[in-house]
Every structure is written in C-alpha cells, then in structure tokens.
Scaffold this active site. Structure first.
Site: not given
Ligand SMILES: NC(=O)c1ccc[n+]([C@@H]2O[C@H](COP(=O)([O-])OP(=O)(O)OC[C@H]3O[C@@H](n4cnc5c(N)ncnc54)[C@H](OP(=O)(O)O)[C@@H]3O)[C@@H](O)[C@H]2O)c1
Length: 289
Positions: A98, A173, A241
């Site tokens: 990711t 995502k 994050k």
C-alpha cells in the site's frame, strides 16, 4: 508455470508467495531483508532464496513485492541492488504494497525504461485474506500487462480488478481506507453508546447487523471490541501510514475529507495510548479511557 520472484515476506507476503508456489505451481525465488525469514519460507515451501532484490528479479517473468511504504519500495526496485537492475525486458513487476499513486507512476516509468512493465496492485482482506488466498487486489497499469499478470495474481485473490492506468490501484485502495476510517469510528461510537445505555451489545449487534447498519467491520470486529481486545489485525501504525497517503492525495486533488482527517487524529490518540500495533477497531479504546 512461470518464473516468479517475491520480494518482502512479511505478514502478507509470506503466505502470498506460498500460494504462488503451491496453488500456482510456479518456480519461486524469494528475497527478504531479514534473511532468516526467506530461509524459513524456502524450507516450508521449497523455493530458491536470493541475496538481493536484483538477484531475485534476474531472469523472472513476474516479480512481486510487498514491503512497507514508498521508500521501502524505492529501495527494493530502483535502489542499490534493486530489482530494476536486472529485470528482463517484457517482465511484469507487480507491487502489492500500500503506497502512493505517485511512487507507482515513478516506478512505471523506471520499469518502462528497462522495457519491463509495472502494475500497482495493493490488496485488501488482511492477514486472514492473505493466508486463505482470498484477497481483493486493486490494479493500475496497462491492459496487456494486466491480462498476463491476472491469472498469476488470482491464486491469492478472490477478486482482481484493473481500475485504470498506473496509480489507479493505489487510488482505489485509498477509497477503501477512507470508507473504513469513518465506518470504524461510527461502530466504536455505537458500541460505546450501547454500553452507556446498559444494553446487551451482543444482542444489539445480532439485530442491527441484519439491517442497514450491517458491515464487514461490524460482523468481524464487534465481539473483540466489546471485549476490549485489540492485539491482532491491521495495525494502527499501518492505518496512519495509509491515511497519510490519502490526505496528501486529497490535498492534491481537492477532495474534502473532514471525517477521515479527524479519524486520523483519533488514531494518533491511540498511538499515544501505546496502541501502535493494535487493530484499527481500537478507536473504541479512546472513548473508554
Ligand atoms: N497486514 C495487513 O493486514 C495488511 C492488509 C492490507 C495491506 N497491507 C499492506 O501490505 C504491506 C505489507 O504489510 P505487512 O503486514 O506484510 O508488513 P510486515 O509484516 O511489516 O512486512 C513488511 C515486509 O517488508 C520488508 N521491508 C520493509 N522495508 C524494507 C526495505 N527498506 N527493504 C527491504 N525490505 C523491506 C520487511 O522485511 P523484514 O522482514 O526484514 O522486516 C517485510 O518482509 C504494507 O504496505 C501494508 O500497508 C497490510
């Protein structure tokens, strides 16, 4: 059967590489920064270990990565002894990290300079999804490269979709994480309210999960939230994050994400409580402290 390399045997990468070997029947070469993990994987699954990402990528048809963040990804691709030093023309590099859409575009260009292909392919479904080979994979890149990679990716996935050009997988995502952030806070507030109201939370969830409030988070997290158990699952550090990437992209594209920005700060509170590795459902803990 294809020649495949996998870089990054963490919580997610270790079982994903295992599926490529066992279910896919591919010839696997693995690389992990901490070499013992690669050795353990090779003993369990019977593949070759490589000393560097460059060594792992050499001569492969497909090269996968699943590392931490943008900088980790740059390091294993365009860094010293990185995979792009040896990637062969025509090979497809599939990144399951990711990361930002920006780094995906940067690495797409770097791969093309080597006549190779790059697909950003972040995943959703967590550790259990990786172990059971039922992840959702959101891809960005060229259609021809995706068509070649799709059956290889499919061995660890329930759903593999091409969302658009390079970066579109990471952008999808980001939407996934935006949708989760507000929803988990809502679920935490609902359970918190229910406890204050003196209701039986199990009974409440049993009923409302069948109606319009039902969600994956409600189904899979309400029991552990009710019990105050958070030492498992998708870590708050990782979520922060991801939200950092989301909020940076929103500053670029002008999207307004007030709830996401607020929940990001709530996760900072969880980190201050020592919950860096707690599951994202721990938002309830700051309401109960
Ligand atoms: N865990 C989840 O539920 C989940 C769900 C969806 C997406 N993701 C995403 O998937 C990615 C991996 O997550 P994970 O849970 O598997 O993480 P993890 O268990 O911490 O594993 C990270 C892997 O990356 C390697 N790595 C990190 N920095 C590196 C560097 N600079 N050079 C070389 N290798 C490096 C680590 O090597 P070492 O073994 O040497 O540390 C390890 O193999 C992350 O981007 C995460 O956000 C995770």
């Amino acid at each position: 059967m294809a020649k495949v390399a996998f870089i990054g045997l963490g919580v997610m990468g270790y079982p994903m590489a295992g599926h490529l070997k066992v279910r896919g029947g591919h010839e696997l070469t693995v690389y992990n920064r901490t070499a013992e993990k690669a050795q353990k994987w090779a003993t369990a699954f019977g593949g070759r270990t490589a000393a560097t990402p460059a060594d792992a990528a050499d001569g492969q048809d497909f090269v996968f990565s699943c590392v931490g963040n943008d900088d980790d990804l740059r390091s294993v691709t365009i860094g010293k002894d990185g995979a792009f030093e040896t990637i062969k023309p025509g090979a497809v590099f599939i990144d399951n990290t990711t990361a930002s859409a920006e780094v995906a575009r940067e690495l797409y260009a770097a791969a093309h300079a080597k006549n190779a292909h790059f697909i950003d392919a972040p995943v959703s479904g967590g550790q259990a999804g990786a172990e059971n080979g039922v992840l959702t994979v959101m891809c960005g890149g060229d259609e021809d490269a995706f068509d070649r990679a799709k059956p290889v990716i499919a061995v660890y996935a329930r759903m593999v979709g091409l969302m658009g050009p390079v970066g579109a997988g990471q952008l999808t995502k980001m939407i996934n994480q935006i949708c989760i952030a507000g929803l988990v806070q809502g679920l935490a507030e609902g359970i918190h309210f229910g406890k204050k109201a003196g209701l039986d939370i199990e009974k409440v969830i049993d009923v409302i999960s069948k109606g319009a409030a039902g969600s994956w988070q409600m189904e899979n997290r309400h029991k552990t939230m009710n019990a105050g158990k958070y030492d498992f699952g998708f870590a708050v550090d990782w979520m922060r994050k991801d939200l950092d990437i989301v909020l940076a992209e929103a500053r670029r594209n002008g999207a307004k994400l007030p709830v996401t920005a607020l929940v990001d700060q709530f996760y900072a509170d969880i980190q201050a409580l020592g919950g860096n590795r707690w599951d994202t459902s721990s938002l309830l803990a700051r309401l109960e402290k």
